[in-house]
Design a protein around this motif. Sequence first.
Motif, PDB file in Angstrom:
ATOM      1  N   TYR A 180       0.733  -0.853   0.102  1.00  0.00           N
ATOM      2  CA  TYR A 180       0.249   0.178   0.206  1.00  0.00           C
ATOM      3  C   TYR A 180       0.857   1.153   0.035  1.00  0.00           C
ATOM      4  N   VAL A 181       2.126   1.526  -0.276  1.00  0.00           N
ATOM      5  CA  VAL A 181       2.969   2.296  -0.182  1.00  0.00           C
ATOM      6  C   VAL A 181       3.278   3.157  -1.163  1.00  0.00           C
ATOM      7  N   PHE A 182       2.499   1.586  -2.209  1.00  0.00           N
ATOM      8  CA  PHE A 182       2.414   2.373  -3.599  1.00  0.00           C
ATOM      9  C   PHE A 182       1.268   3.143  -4.146  1.00  0.00           C
ATOM     10  N   GLU A 183       0.875   3.364  -5.572  1.00  0.00           N
ATOM     11  CA  GLU A 183       0.152   3.938  -6.096  1.00  0.00           C
ATOM     12  C   GLU A 183      -0.699   2.785  -6.867  1.00  0.00           C
ATOM     13  N   GLY A 184       0.029   1.932  -7.097  1.00  0.00           N
ATOM     14  CA  GLY A 184      -1.004   0.820  -7.788  1.00  0.00           C
ATOM     15  C   GLY A 184      -1.591   0.623  -8.655  1.00  0.00           C
TER      16      GLY A 184
ATOM     17  N   THR B 247      13.012   0.432  -5.235  1.00  0.00           N
ATOM     18  CA  THR B 247      13.632   1.648  -5.622  1.00  0.00           C
ATOM     19  C   THR B 247      12.578   2.253  -6.498  1.00  0.00           C
ATOM     20  N   ASP B 248      11.079   1.945  -6.884  1.00  0.00           N
ATOM     21  CA  ASP B 248      10.264   2.566  -7.718  1.00  0.00           C
ATOM     22  C   ASP B 248       9.795   3.414  -6.623  1.00  0.00           C
ATOM     23  N   THR B 249       9.135   4.372  -6.798  1.00  0.00           N
ATOM     24  CA  THR B 249       8.477   5.866  -5.838  1.00  0.00           C
ATOM     25  C   THR B 249       7.446   5.056  -5.802  1.00  0.00           C
ATOM     26  N   THR B 250       7.330   5.820  -4.521  1.00  0.00           N
ATOM     27  CA  THR B 250       5.881   5.321  -3.871  1.00  0.00           C
ATOM     28  C   THR B 250       4.919   6.533  -3.780  1.00  0.00           C
ATOM     29  N   ASN B 251       4.110   6.090  -3.719  1.00  0.00           N
ATOM     30  CA  ASN B 251       2.416   7.352  -3.263  1.00  0.00           C
ATOM     31  C   ASN B 251       1.618   6.648  -2.521  1.00  0.00           C
ATOM     32  N   PRO B 252       1.775   6.493  -1.500  1.00  0.00           N
ATOM     33  CA  PRO B 252       0.042   5.894  -1.094  1.00  0.00           C
ATOM     34  C   PRO B 252      -1.273   6.723  -0.926  1.00  0.00           C
ATOM     35  N   GLN B 253      -2.398   6.010  -1.358  1.00  0.00           N
ATOM     36  CA  GLN B 253      -3.417   6.414  -1.529  1.00  0.00           C
ATOM     37  C   GLN B 253      -4.869   6.714  -0.619  1.00  0.00           C
TER      38      GLN B 253
ATOM     39  N   VAL C 211      -4.537   6.317   3.948  1.00  0.00           N
ATOM     40  CA  VAL C 211      -3.790   6.244   5.492  1.00  0.00           C
ATOM     41  C   VAL C 211      -3.265   5.454   6.121  1.00  0.00           C
ATOM     42  N   TYR C 212      -3.333   4.127   5.640  1.00  0.00           N
ATOM     43  CA  TYR C 212      -2.935   3.439   6.178  1.00  0.00           C
ATOM     44  C   TYR C 212      -1.908   3.034   5.277  1.00  0.00           C
ATOM     45  N   GLY C 213      -1.292   3.113   4.080  1.00  0.00           N
ATOM     46  CA  GLY C 213      -0.168   3.315   2.819  1.00  0.00           C
ATOM     47  C   GLY C 213       0.595   3.995   3.504  1.00  0.00           C
ATOM     48  N   GLU C 214       0.391   5.491   3.817  1.00  0.00           N
ATOM     49  CA  GLU C 214       0.750   6.977   4.028  1.00  0.00           C
ATOM     50  C   GLU C 214       1.766   6.359   5.455  1.00  0.00           C
ATOM     51  N   SER C 215       0.734   5.892   6.728  1.00  0.00           N
ATOM     52  CA  SER C 215       0.758   5.863   8.099  1.00  0.00           C
ATOM     53  C   SER C 215       2.433   4.852   8.061  1.00  0.00           C
ATOM     54  N   LYS C 216       1.742   3.797   6.763  1.00  0.00           N
ATOM     55  CA  LYS C 216       2.973   2.407   7.125  1.00  0.00           C
ATOM     56  C   LYS C 216       4.722   3.026   6.290  1.00  0.00           C
ATOM     57  N   LEU C 217       4.031   3.961   4.858  1.00  0.00           N
ATOM     58  CA  LEU C 217       5.481   4.391   4.723  1.00  0.00           C
ATOM     59  C   LEU C 217       6.215   6.008   5.774  1.00  0.00           C
ATOM     60  N   ALA C 218       5.139   5.830   6.731  1.00  0.00           N
ATOM     61  CA  ALA C 218       6.231   7.121   7.388  1.00  0.00           C
ATOM     62  C   ALA C 218       6.799   6.028   8.711  1.00  0.00           C
ATOM     63  N   GLY C 219       6.364   5.032   9.018  1.00  0.00           N
ATOM     64  CA  GLY C 219       6.842   3.809   9.056  1.00  0.00           C
ATOM     65  C   GLY C 219       8.587   3.434   9.198  1.00  0.00           C
ATOM     66  N   GLU C 220       8.520   3.426   7.867  1.00  0.00           N
ATOM     67  CA  GLU C 220       8.962   2.837   7.265  1.00  0.00           C
ATOM     68  C   GLU C 220      10.740   3.775   6.670  1.00  0.00           C
ATOM     69  N   ILE C 221       9.978   4.446   6.755  1.00  0.00           N
ATOM     70  CA  ILE C 221      10.904   6.081   6.698  1.00  0.00           C
ATOM     71  C   ILE C 221      11.552   6.137   8.493  1.00  0.00           C
ATOM     72  N   ALA C 222      10.873   6.218   9.273  1.00  0.00           N
ATOM     73  CA  ALA C 222      11.465   6.225  10.649  1.00  0.00           C
ATOM     74  C   ALA C 222      12.201   5.419  11.187  1.00  0.00           C
TER      75      ALA C 222
END
Length: 293
Positions: A104-108, A117-123, A125-136
């Motif tokens: 879900y970190v990807f646009e899909g 290496t593909d650009t992330t673009n979550p669509q 809250v779930y994907g956005e929060s998981k991507l924020a967790g990856e970065i953290a």
Amino acid sequence: MRVLITGCHGQVGHCLTQQLAGNENTTVLALDKENLDITNQEAVNAAVVEFQPNIIINAAAHTAVDKAEEEVELSYAINRDGPNYLAQAAQRAGAAILHISTDYVFEGNKVGEYQETDTTNPQGVYGESKLAGEIAVANACDKHIILRTAWVFGENGNNFVKTMLRLGATRNELSIVGDQFGGPTYAGDIAHVLIQIAKRITDGGDVEYGVYHYSGLPHVSWFEFAETIFDTAVKQTVILNKPSLTSITTDQYPTPAKRPSNSRLSTDKITKSFAIKASDWTAALNNIQAYKG
């Protein structure tokens, strides 16, 4: 190995705990939210200082994709802040952290498989929060493995296989989304992969830290996945009759959170780095009786 597992009652956490039980030279501390609130930094620090793990596996997450659209603060607390606290504690303890993430970190909407290496673009809250967790996690701990996976199912917890078997026992007809594609992934395989990586790290083997994809093959639609589930269930007499299945579009099955139409993850990197093959989800259905109930 001294392994601290969070989210031990979830699909992957349960398998991790089972697979590590009784392993020689391995001490496990398996915790769920009742034992450790990962959103409480002091509690995380205390648990890590007391146990002194050399591996932390974070299998805890807020995975209710639709509820996340309303439970924004809770999603970020569990999916970003908790992993951040665990990663910071791991860094101080000299431990490695293995963290589970999601497609879900990807646009899909990509054609073909998603690479790490593909650009992330979550669509949502779930994907956005998981991507924020990856970065953290990546920023907080040098020794980190982020394992993105998709369409997880297993004998423990709620998942698509269990839902299909439950519905198939009482309904003659079912409509299943046929225009979303991905790789079903067996929770037991994810646990096995995390343990393999953890052993490589603790044995002092060559490890390239960073992001990896791990999911199942062959890639299918939800409709095709359901067909296989019911064919297998009928063959093994788990259910007597296969319901009539109709393929519908995403638009015909609206949900609060947007689902990726393409969740295909390339597993080439993890195969090359760790000699780990994609999850064989059809083999994981061989004992389909275990998913019923």
